[in-house]
Design a protein around this motif. Structure first.
Motif, PDB file in Angstrom:
ATOM      1  N   TYR A  24      -2.170  22.372  -2.987  1.00 26.82           N
ATOM      2  CA  TYR A  24      -2.509  21.639  -3.795  1.00 26.82           C
ATOM      3  C   TYR A  24      -2.425  20.682  -5.147  1.00 26.82           C
ATOM      4  CZ  TYR A  24      -4.460  24.241  -7.453  1.00 26.82           C
ATOM      5  OH  TYR A  24      -4.890  24.772  -9.525  1.00 26.82           O
ATOM      6  N   ARG A  25      -3.628  19.433  -5.014  1.00 30.53           N
ATOM      7  CA  ARG A  25      -3.414  18.507  -5.357  1.00 30.53           C
ATOM      8  C   ARG A  25      -3.987  17.950  -5.400  1.00 30.53           C
ATOM      9  NH1 ARG A  25      -0.078  13.541  -2.690  1.00 30.53           N
ATOM     10  NH2 ARG A  25       1.341  14.706  -2.736  1.00 30.53           N
ATOM     11  N   ILE A  26      -4.644  17.359  -7.095  1.00 31.84           N
ATOM     12  CA  ILE A  26      -5.146  17.152  -7.810  1.00 31.84           C
ATOM     13  C   ILE A  26      -4.890  15.802  -8.490  1.00 31.84           C
ATOM     14  CG2 ILE A  26      -7.037  16.999  -9.484  1.00 31.84           C
ATOM     15  CD1 ILE A  26      -6.437  20.156  -9.854  1.00 31.84           C
ATOM     16  N   TYR A  27      -5.706  14.009  -7.777  1.00 34.40           N
ATOM     17  CA  TYR A  27      -5.833  13.276  -8.040  1.00 34.40           C
ATOM     18  C   TYR A  27      -6.480  12.679  -9.724  1.00 34.40           C
ATOM     19  CZ  TYR A  27      -3.290  12.289  -3.923  1.00 34.40           C
ATOM     20  OH  TYR A  27      -3.036  12.729  -2.319  1.00 34.40           O
ATOM     21  N   THR A  28      -5.780  12.083 -10.487  1.00 34.55           N
ATOM     22  CA  THR A  28      -6.933  10.902 -10.655  1.00 34.55           C
ATOM     23  C   THR A  28      -7.050   9.703 -10.601  1.00 34.55           C
ATOM     24  OG1 THR A  28      -5.713  12.538 -13.090  1.00 34.55           O
ATOM     25  CG2 THR A  28      -6.935   9.995 -13.514  1.00 34.55           C
ATOM     26  N   ILE A  29      -8.001   9.505 -10.895  1.00 36.38           N
ATOM     27  CA  ILE A  29      -8.800   7.388 -10.149  1.00 36.38           C
ATOM     28  C   ILE A  29      -9.435   6.828 -11.282  1.00 36.38           C
ATOM     29  CG2 ILE A  29     -10.046   6.818  -7.860  1.00 36.38           C
ATOM     30  CD1 ILE A  29      -9.393   9.602  -6.580  1.00 36.38           C
ATOM     31  N   ASP A  30      -8.694   6.339 -11.527  1.00 39.05           N
ATOM     32  CA  ASP A  30     -10.046   4.822 -12.246  1.00 39.05           C
ATOM     33  C   ASP A  30     -11.234   5.394 -11.605  1.00 39.05           C
ATOM     34  OD1 ASP A  30     -10.197   3.163 -13.591  1.00 39.05           O
ATOM     35  OD2 ASP A  30      -9.636   0.827 -12.197  1.00 39.05           O
ATOM     36  N   ASN A  78       0.929  -0.836  -0.095  1.00 37.93           N
ATOM     37  CA  ASN A  78      -0.237   0.448  -0.355  1.00 37.93           C
ATOM     38  C   ASN A  78       0.787   1.461   0.029  1.00 37.93           C
ATOM     39  OD1 ASN A  78      -3.051   0.659  -0.268  1.00 37.93           O
ATOM     40  ND2 ASN A  78      -3.280  -1.071   1.573  1.00 37.93           N
ATOM     41  N   VAL A  79       0.357   2.413  -0.213  1.00 36.12           N
ATOM     42  CA  VAL A  79       1.311   3.592  -1.052  1.00 36.12           C
ATOM     43  C   VAL A  79      -0.205   4.349   0.555  1.00 36.12           C
ATOM     44  CG1 VAL A  79       1.820   5.390  -1.839  1.00 36.12           C
ATOM     45  CG2 VAL A  79       2.176   2.920  -2.540  1.00 36.12           C
ATOM     46  N   VAL A  80       0.756   5.648   0.966  1.00 36.99           N
ATOM     47  CA  VAL A  80      -0.156   6.627   1.980  1.00 36.99           C
ATOM     48  C   VAL A  80       1.052   7.695   1.127  1.00 36.99           C
ATOM     49  CG1 VAL A  80      -0.857   7.282   3.612  1.00 36.99           C
ATOM     50  CG2 VAL A  80      -0.370   5.173   3.567  1.00 36.99           C
ATOM     51  N   TYR A  81      -0.400   8.239   0.580  1.00 35.73           N
ATOM     52  CA  TYR A  81      -0.191  10.056   0.419  1.00 35.73           C
ATOM     53  C   TYR A  81      -0.178  10.988   1.661  1.00 35.73           C
ATOM     54  CZ  TYR A  81      -1.175   7.507  -4.504  1.00 35.73           C
ATOM     55  OH  TYR A  81      -1.502   6.872  -4.995  1.00 35.73           O
ATOM     56  N   SER A  82       1.287  11.872   1.359  1.00 42.85           N
ATOM     57  CA  SER A  82       0.757  12.841   2.217  1.00 42.85           C
ATOM     58  C   SER A  82       0.600  14.026   0.699  1.00 42.85           C
ATOM     59  CB  SER A  82       1.733  12.808   3.660  1.00 42.85           C
ATOM     60  OG  SER A  82       1.761  14.023   4.066  1.00 42.85           O
ATOM     61  N   ALA A  83      -0.529  14.666   1.268  1.00 39.24           N
ATOM     62  CA  ALA A  83      -0.494  15.822  -0.035  1.00 39.24           C
ATOM     63  C   ALA A  83       0.218  16.991   1.243  1.00 39.24           C
ATOM     64  CB  ALA A  83      -1.885  16.392   0.246  1.00 39.24           C
ATOM     65  N   PRO A  84       0.405  18.496   0.421  1.00 35.20           N
ATOM     66  CA  PRO A  84       1.723  19.672   0.934  1.00 35.20           C
ATOM     67  C   PRO A  84       0.119  20.579   1.402  1.00 35.20           C
ATOM     68  CG  PRO A  84       0.961  19.687  -1.995  1.00 35.20           C
ATOM     69  CD  PRO A  84       0.379  18.010  -0.924  1.00 35.20           C
ATOM     70  N   SER A  85       0.378  21.084   2.234  1.00 41.81           N
ATOM     71  CA  SER A  85      -0.616  21.799   2.688  1.00 41.81           C
ATOM     72  C   SER A  85      -0.411  23.024   1.944  1.00 41.81           C
ATOM     73  CB  SER A  85       0.406  21.999   4.169  1.00 41.81           C
ATOM     74  OG  SER A  85       1.786  23.242   3.981  1.00 41.81           O
TER      75      SER A  85
END
Length: 592
Positions: free
Chosen positions: A439-445, A421-428
């Motif tokens: 900020y961050r934007i994920y592309t998800i299946d 598993n991977v855990v994502y810790s996003a920027p503040s």
């Protein structure tokens, strides 16, 4: 007179051993107890604790930094439950096995993990050509409504760039060493409200379709001495409404951060007296998040700050309040074993999802490897995710303010075991204390038959405070990178790929430097110091492996030199900004 002589000897003695310090502490407690009498000992505990911290120069200690000065009522309640004899107070504060005090925070406890685990299914690179989702991840907003451009950015309090409420903070001769920038300042300064709205406007107008938003905690500023239920309730509602105004038709899913606690980091479980309970906070959140939280989850949210929502066919989102595993949540000195049943609730949610074949994303705040995470809680969480590793396909955290990722392995103590598993810790969003806002934007299946709902890729945007403060009327948000896969040479967002990335960064300094600069969203031209030694690089690589606190995951790095962990340059919170000494419990009756 004896006590005076003892204190005098402490002042001139210099360094002493832990053993002799312990004996001196015990002697002080005995003398004070004799002087005041048995009946006054309890009401004078605060004065004893302050005296020990100040005269033994204890600095890096949760009790001294957070409890004895700021939170006298709460401290007294905790002490009454965990300190049985006056001598134990020395061990409680000094943390050196003094006074036969057994630190309950050092204990490891075990959850009952369900059996019948399905065979592990590796997480592979997601095939192209299917529908996708786009999820915005915001974290650590830390909005300061009193941020004022031009005020001192190098003050002596934990929070600068705002009017100070102590005379000692008034600048000499009106001279400001570093004026607060118009859009924010790297250092001990938080997010101006107008920076938040500028970011939301930028995302809403230029990012394209956003299917849902995750906000992984810490809405309020670092002005911990000013925390009250009233101010927190206002901020939760205000910031929730602000985000809703820019994304009126987009669901937003929040998690509870440690700064939502009042006092800071403190979420009182229900085994404490009712006056300490956080029901007011959870109720405020329930009201502010109407329409985003299912009606059948409101009772859970209003009890322990957790909830679950089936956001798509086959995908559930769990918001986990893991401040119940925060080591500075001092209620946990009394009992840290699954407070308010949050981990048992998580197990039940994951079992339900596994039973019907749903996938799960988890949004939470404090990563288990963080120094503020209790190892007992972190290790149990780790084991739970390992049990349901086929079900949990996304974990989204914050708290560190930096861009990070964490590996999870089938054996929590062996980096050579299967990465699962991977855990994502996003920027503040806040620049506090070393970072540019981001900020961050994920592309998800996306939603289709057989969807994995795994992260496919993500993009990141940041706000360069150096250039934008120099040209404040024409500010821009810049793309840090369009694709994490392209930035780091990943075939996809899989545990194997990230594990190999750590291996590559051992020797590939170009790759490591990319990761290091993205960690802060800054470069050497914006004041970032290089990480150009093996010891420094080892610290960041070890950090990526440790989703709980063990050096067993970094033994290969130890063979290449020391492990110099990243230094979070946060100022210590001090009650001198909060509680005047004259208001201290027992001051007149317990003079020292």
């Amino acid at each position: 007179m004896l006590l005076g002589l003892l204190v005098l000897s402490l002042a001139f003695q210099g360094a002493v051993t832990a053993s002799s310090e312990c004996e001196e502490c015990k002697t002080i407690v005995d003398l004070l107890q004799f002087e005041w009498g048995e009946k006054k000992t309890e009401e004078c505990v605060m004065e004893i604790a302050v005296f020990i911290c100040e005269n033994f120069h204890i600095e890096d200690n949760d009790v001294c930094n957070f409890i004895i000065s700021d939170f006298s009522d709460e401290f007294m309640y905790v002490v009454s439950k965990v300190v049985l004899t006056p001598h134990e107070l020395c061990g409680f504060i000094m943390k050196n096995n003094c006074g036969d005090f057994v630190d309950p925070l050092a204990e490891i406890w075990n959850m009952t993990i369900p059996g019948n685990q399905p065979a592990y299914v590796p997480k592979n690179v997601v095939p192209t050509g299917n529908p996708t989702l786009r999820a915005l991840h915001l974290t650590d907003l830390h909005v300061d409504m009193f941020y004022t451009p031009g005020l001192e950015a190098q003050c002596d309090t934990p929070q600068c760039c705002r009017p100070q409420d102590m005379n000692v903070e008034i600048v000499e001769n009106g001279a400001v060493k570093q004026p607060a920038g118009p859009w924010g300042t790297v250092g001990s300064c938080d997010t101006p409200y107008w920076l938040l709205t500028n970011m939301l406007e930028h995302i809403a107008s230029s990012a394209g379709p956003i299917d849902y938003v995750m906000v992984s905690g810490d809405l309020v500023s670092h002005t911990v001495w000013a925390y009250t239920p009233e101010t927190h309730s206002f901020m939760v509602k205000n910031l929730s409404d602000t985000i809703r105004s820019y994304f009126p038709t987009t669901p937003v899913y929040f998690a509870v951060g440690n700064h939502e606690g009042v006092p800071v980091d403190n979420i009182a479980p229900h085994f404490t007296p009712k006056k300490y309970h956080m029901d007011w906070l959870y109720k405020t959140m329930s009201n502010a998040w109407q329409g985003w939280i299912p009606a059948d989850q409101e009772k859970t949210l209003e009890y322990n700050g957790c909830y679950m929502k089936k956001i798509y066919d086959g995908l559930r989102l769990i918001s986990l309040n893991n401040v119940y595993g925060d080591r500075i949540n001092f209620w946990l000195y009394i009992n840290q074993t699954d407070p308010d049943g949050t981990l048992k609730w998580l197990i039940d949610q994951l079992q339900d999802a596994e039973n019907v074949g749903d996938k799960v994303h988890i949004v939470a705040h404090i990563p288990g490897s963080d120094g503020e995470a209790l190892e007992g809680y972190a290790l149990n969480y780790y084991k739970i995710i390992n049990r349901f590793t086929n079900t949990v396909v996304g974990q989204f955290f914050g708290h560190t303010h930096s861009e990070k990722f964490y590996m999870m392995y089938s054996n929590p103590d062996d980096y050579k075991s299967t990465p699962n598993n991977v855990v994502y810790s996003a920027p503040s969003v806040t620049p506090y204390s070393d970072f540019f806002p981001a900020y961050r934007i994920y592309t998800i299946d996306g939603v289709h038959k057989g969807s994995t709902y795994q992260v496919i890729d993500y993009e990141e945007w940041f706000f360069n405070l150096t250039s934008n403060n120099a040209n404040p009327k024409n500010v821009v948000w810049e793309q840090l990178y369009k694709s994490a896969n392209a930035e780091y040479g990943l075939k996809g967002q899989t545990p194997d790929e990230y594990n190999q990335m750590i291996e590559r960064m051992k020797t590939d300094t170009t790759l490591f430097n990319k990761y290091y600069e993205n960690h802060y969203r800054r470069s050497e031209y914006d004041g970032l110091h290089p990480c150009d030694t093996q010891d420094c690089r080892n610290g960041y690589l070890c950090d990526a492996r440790q989703f709980h606190q063990t050096n067993k995951l970094c033994t290969d790095l130890e063979g290449q030199g020391k492990i110099q962990k990243p230094d979070a340059k946060k100022k210590k919170y001090s009650a001198r900004f909060v509680t005047e000494k004259s208001k201290r419990r027992g001051k007149e009756e317990c003079k020292i």
